[in-house]
Design a protein around this motif. Sequence first.
Motif, short mmCIF file in Angstrom:
data_model
loop_
_atom_site.label_atom_id
_atom_site.label_comp_id
_atom_site.label_asym_id
_atom_site.label_seq_id
_atom_site.Cartn_x
_atom_site.Cartn_y
_atom_site.Cartn_z
N VAL A 629 0.85 -1.19 0.00
CA VAL A 629 0.00 0.00 0.00
C VAL A 629 0.89 1.24 0.00
O VAL A 629 2.06 1.20 0.41
N ALA A 630 0.32 2.32 -0.44
CA ALA A 630 1.05 3.59 -0.46
C ALA A 630 0.03 4.72 -0.53
O ALA A 630 -1.19 4.50 -0.69
N ARG A 631 0.53 5.91 -0.37
CA ARG A 631 -0.34 7.06 -0.57
C ARG A 631 -0.87 7.04 -2.00
O ARG A 631 -0.18 6.58 -2.91
N PRO A 632 -2.07 7.53 -2.20
CA PRO A 632 -2.63 7.47 -3.56
C PRO A 632 -1.83 8.35 -4.53
O PRO A 632 -1.15 9.30 -4.12
N ASN A 633 -1.92 7.99 -5.79
CA ASN A 633 -1.38 8.85 -6.83
C ASN A 633 -2.27 10.08 -6.96
O ASN A 633 -3.48 10.03 -6.69
N PRO A 634 -1.72 11.20 -7.39
CA PRO A 634 -2.54 12.43 -7.45
C PRO A 634 -3.63 12.31 -8.51
O PRO A 634 -3.44 11.65 -9.55
N PRO A 635 -4.78 12.94 -8.27
CA PRO A 635 -5.81 13.00 -9.30
C PRO A 635 -5.30 13.75 -10.53
O PRO A 635 -4.30 14.47 -10.48
N PHE A 636 -6.00 13.59 -11.64
CA PHE A 636 -5.59 14.24 -12.88
C PHE A 636 -6.81 14.60 -13.70
O PHE A 636 -7.95 14.27 -13.34
N ASP A 637 -6.57 15.28 -14.82
CA ASP A 637 -7.63 15.72 -15.72
C ASP A 637 -8.69 16.53 -14.99
O ASP A 637 -9.89 16.24 -15.07
N LEU A 638 -8.26 17.59 -14.29
CA LEU A 638 -9.22 18.48 -13.63
C LEU A 638 -9.97 19.29 -14.68
O LEU A 638 -9.35 19.79 -15.64
#
Length: 1187
Positions: A629-638
Motif C-alpha cells: 500500500v502507499a499514498r494514492p497517486n494524485p488525481p488528474f484531468d481536472l
Amino acid sequence: MMKKKSIPASKPFLILFLCQMISALDVPLDSKLLEELSQPPTITHQSPKDYIVDPRENIVIQCEAKGKPPPSFSWTRNGTHFDIDKDAQVTMKPNSGTLVINIMNGGKAEAYEGVYQCTARNERGAAISNNIVIRPSRSPLWTKEKLEPHQVREGDSLVLHCRPPVGLPPPIIFWMDNAFQRLPQSERVSQGLNGDLYFSNVQPEDTREDYICYARFNHTQTIQQKQPISVKVFSLDSLNDTIAANLSDTDIYGAKPVTERQPVLLTPTGSTSTKVELRGNVLLLECIAAGLPTPVIRWIKEGGELPANRTFFENFKKTLKIIDVSEADSGNYKCIARNTLGSVHHVISVTVKAAPYWITAPRNLVLSPGEDGTLICRANGNPKPSISWLANGVPIAIAPEDPSRKVDGDTIIFSHVQERSSAVYQCNASNEYGYLLANAFVNVLAEPPRILTPANKLYQVIADSPALLDCAYFGSPKPEIEWFKGVKGSILRGNEYVFHDNGTLEIPVAQKDSTGTYTCVARNELGKIQNEVHLEIKDPTMIIKQPEYKVVQRYGQVSFECIIKHDSTLLPTVIWLKDNDELPDDERFLVGKDNLTIMNVTDKDDGTYTCIVNTTLDSVSASAVLTVVARPNPPFDLELTGQLERSIELSWIPGDENNSPITHFVIEYEDGLHEPGVWHYQTEVPGTQTTVQLKLSPYVNYSFRVVAVNKIGRSQPSEPSEQYLTKSASPDENPANVQGIGSEPDNLVITWESLKGFQSNGPGLQYKVSWRQKDVDDEWTSVIVANVSKYIVSGTPTFVPYEIKVQALNDLGYAPEPSEVIGHSGEDLPMVAPGNVQVHVINSTLAKVHWDPVPLKTVRGHLQGYKVYYWKVQSLSRRSRRHVEKKILTFRGNKTFGMLPGLEPYSSYKLNVRVVNGKGEGPASPDKVFKTPEGVPSSPSYLKITNPTLDSLTLEWGSPTHPNGVLTSYILKFQPINNTHELGPLVEIRIPANESSLILKNLNYSTRYKFYFNAQTSVGSGSQITEEAVTIMDEGKMAMASRQVDIATQGWFIGLMCAVALLILILLIVCFIRRNKGGKYPVKEKEDAHADPEIQPMKEDDGTFGEYSDAEDHKPLKKGSRTPSDRTVKKEDSDDSLVDYGEGVNGQFNEDGSFIGQYSGKKEKEPAEGNESSEAPSPVNAMNSFV
C-alpha cells in the motif's frame, strides 16, 4: 453353412476368453528375467510400408527384433526369397535384420525397387514385418516448352498454369519473380491446390514478364524452375488507334470497356463434383471464382454444421480444410461465390473411406502348460476389412497342425496348451485402401516362482500415508502371494491391508506401529520362494508457523515466517516462490532459516508468497498474500464546468489508490489576483465522489487542485486547473472583531480585522468608521479610511461609552449595514482608596479583612478588583525586627472581603487595601495593624545524650526554632527497652523553660532507654523529638564473665549454633512469604499496643492538630534525627521488618562516653506505660542472646 456352425461356438468362446483374461501371465519387464526366459521373436523396429529413398544415398531397410534365444533373420523380395549372399551390394548388420544396400559405390537405386519383407525366427516361432515398398525419389526437369505472352484486357480473369513434372513424392509449388521474391497474393490473385495461379480479375499492375513457377522436391532438396511467363494487361483507353486498326477483334479479348460482371467458378468446373478422402486424413476442398468486383467465398455443409475445432479456412477462404476426418464428415459441401452482381455455387459430394484400423489388436500370450487362452484380432474400415491368420509367417491353413488351436474368424482359441504350442501368430486385416499386420506370440512356460524385488529393501513412509511394499514376482503357473509380518508372524489378512494382483502389499494408513520387517512368500506347484522387506514410519513434515497475510507500505520492510517441524532423520529443504514462480533475482529478498524478508518493498512485490518444504518423502506448503500500500497517486484531468458568478463545478479522475481505498478528496484553491502561490483549503468530499459544486467569491482569480487521501496519507497535489476570474461586486461582509478601547485618557482607539483579499469582492477596498457617545443625543461622526485596521479618535472624555460601527466598501458600493458595538474611551488611575478597613483574626495563622467599596465614578475605568498588601512587622516572642517582605493578595471583581492565610503565630502585621482598574492601582488605604495569637511550638532543635555511667545519663537540648509564643516548660518522657524490644514503664518529667540540660540518675546499668522530648506554650505541646541511649555495664561482672570458660570454642556449642541458624533461616523464609501475602507481624502489633493516645503529632503546615496515621512512619527523617550506629531502630519505625531488630542491645560509645549516633528522630507516638507485652522475641535477637 459355416456361419451357422460358428454361431453355437460363441458361448464357449466367451467363456474361454474370460478364462484367458484371468489366467494369462504378464511377464515383468525385468532385464535379468527376460534374459533367462525363453521367448518367441518380437519385431521391435521396421521401416515404413511406403519407403521412398534418396537415390544418391545407400538404402537402409530397418528390421530389428528380440527373442530368447536371439532370432535369426531372412528376407523376401517381391514374394520370393532374397539371397543377400549373392549380391555384393547388400549386407545385413550383425545381430540385426537391417539391410544396407550400397548405392554410393556404383549401385543404382532403381535396380532395388520392390516389395521387401523381413522374418525373425528362433526355436519358439517366427515373426514377420510389414511389406515394405522401396521406391527411389524422383525430381525430373520441366519439359521444354514455348510460352506465349498473355495479353489480357483489364477486368478479365486469367489462369497461369504451372503443370510441374511428376515427382516422387509430389513437389511443393510456389510462384516467385526473377528476384526470388514471392508474388503477393490476395482475394483477387491466389494459388490453387494444383499449383496454378488464378486471377479473379486482372489489373494494370499485374503486367510483368517474370511470373515463374517453382517446384521444390523436399526428398532430394532440389528446386526446379519453369520458364518465366509474361502477362500484359491492356486498358481500352490506352490503346493507340493505329494499333487498334491493325488488330483483329480476336487479338484483343473484346475491345469493349471494362464492365463489372457476376462470379464464375474457375475451379472446380460445373455445378457438382465428388471427393473421396480416407479416415484420419486432412480434407481439402477448393473453390476459386472469377468476377468483377472480386467475389467473396463462403462455405456451408448441406444438412449439417461444419465440424467445430477441426475446420479451418485458407487461401482467403477459397480453401476449406477439415483435419482428422471421419465417416461422420461425409456429405455435401457447398461453396458460394458472391459479389454485388450475383452469386454462383458448387456442391462437392464428399465420401470418407477408411483403410483398416484396429479395434482390438492381438496381444502376446504367456501361458502355463495345460492352461487356456485366446488371441483376438478385430479391425474396422470402409469397406470392412477381411481378417486372415498366419502362424510363424505361414498361412494358418497350411501351417503345421496344433490340436490345442482352433480358429474362429477373428479369434484363435487355445485349450490345454503344451510347450510345443509356442508360436508367433500374424493377423492381417486388409481392404482396398490398405492393410494392417500384427504379430502376437503364444509362449508356453513352466517356471518356478521368482521374486524380482530386491531382498531387504527399505521403505520409508510418512505416518498416516499409504505404504506400498513391492513383491514383484513371476512364475508359470502364476504363483500365489502371501504376506507375513515379523520373523514368526502370522499371515496378514483383514481390512487394514490391501493385496494387489502384482504382489504389492498396501497399508492404507500406516502408523508408527506399522514399522517392522515384512515377508513376501510366492508359491506354485513347481516351488516356493520368499523375500523380506523393511518398513520405517517417519513423522510428517509440518509448518507450525505459517506465513500470514501482510499489508506493508511502499519502501517498508516485511517478513514472512515459515517455521517447520520434521522427522529428525529427514533433511528438509525450504523453497520460497512468488506467484508460483521463483523469487526475483534481487538482493532485497533475504531468505533466512525460517523466514523471508523483503527490504525496501516496491509495488511489483505485491503477490502471493509460498513456502514449500520438501523432504525425500513428503512436501508441504503454505501461502500468504502481500499487499503493498502507499499514498494514492494524485488525481488528474481536472475540468471546470457550469461556470456561474458565485459557483462552479469541478471534476477530476482519481489516481491509483495503491491498494488502500481513498477516503476523501481535499479541494484547495489559489487566488492568483491577491495571493499568488498560496493555496487555501476550500472543502473536501468523500472518496467515492469525483465532482463537487464549489461556492465562489467575487473578484477572485481562482485555480483549483485536488489532493487524494487514504489511510496511508495524502497524495501529491494534482496539477492546477485552468484559471477562472469571477466578476467584481460590492462587499458581502463587514470587518469582524470591531473594538473600541482608549489607549490614553482622552482618546478612543477603534480596531477591526481587515477583510482578506478575496473578501473585498472588488477593487478599491475602504472602510467607513462611525462613532457617537452612548446615551447622549449626538449624531454619528464618520470617516472613510483606506484599507487599514485602526482609527484613533482624539479629544474624548475619560472612560466614556461609545457606539461604534465599521462598514466595508469598494468601487462598486457598500457592504450591508454593520452591527454596532460598545467601546470606551481611555481609562485613568482610580481617584480614592477603599474605606473602613477591618481585620478579624481567626486563629494564629489565618485572618479575615473587610473594606467598603469605592464609588464606581471614582474608579475611572473597568473595575478589575482590590489588592491587599500585608507584611509582618515583628515576632512578639523575640522582639526583634527583620527585613520587611510585603505580600499581595488580589481579589477579582467588586469583592469587599478576603482571607489572609499562612500567617505566623504570635506576630504583629500591617496591611492596606487598594482598588485596581485597567490603568493601574488607586491610592492605598491607611495601614491597619493586627496581631496573631500564640500557637504550639516546633520541636526542640536538638537532643543530645552524653556521659553515660552505670546509672545516669546527661541530656542536652536546644530551644525550638519557632517557639510560636512564650515557652512555659519542656516535657521529658523515657522508658527502658529490654532485649526483646519490649517497653518498660514510662516516666514523665516537666522541665522549666529556661533549662537546656538535665542529668538523669538512678538508672539501671547496661540498659537501653528511649526518650521523648517536646516544648510547651500556653496553647499546648509541640511536636516531639526522640533518642535512645544505653547505660554502661558493671565492671565486676565483666571481670567475672572473663574468667568463665569460653563456650564458643566448644564443639557441642558450635553444632548447636548451626542447628539454631538453620531453624532461623527457615523461620525467615516463612515470615518473608507471610509478609508478601500482606500479613501483620507481632512487632507491628506490639508497636500499635504501646502507642500513646495522649500525644497527637502536629501538622507542620499550619500548626493545627491532626490525627496520627501510620502513614507518618513512612515520612523522611526530620532534621536533627539520627540512627544509632549499631543499626538499632526504634520500635515505632518497624514497618514490619524483622531485619530492623537484628543487632541486640550492645551499645557503642565514643571516647568521651557519648553514644555513637542518636536515635532516628522521626515524629512518632509516645509509647504507653507498662511492660505488659507478650510479643514473641525476634529470631535475630534470640540468636544474639546466646552470643
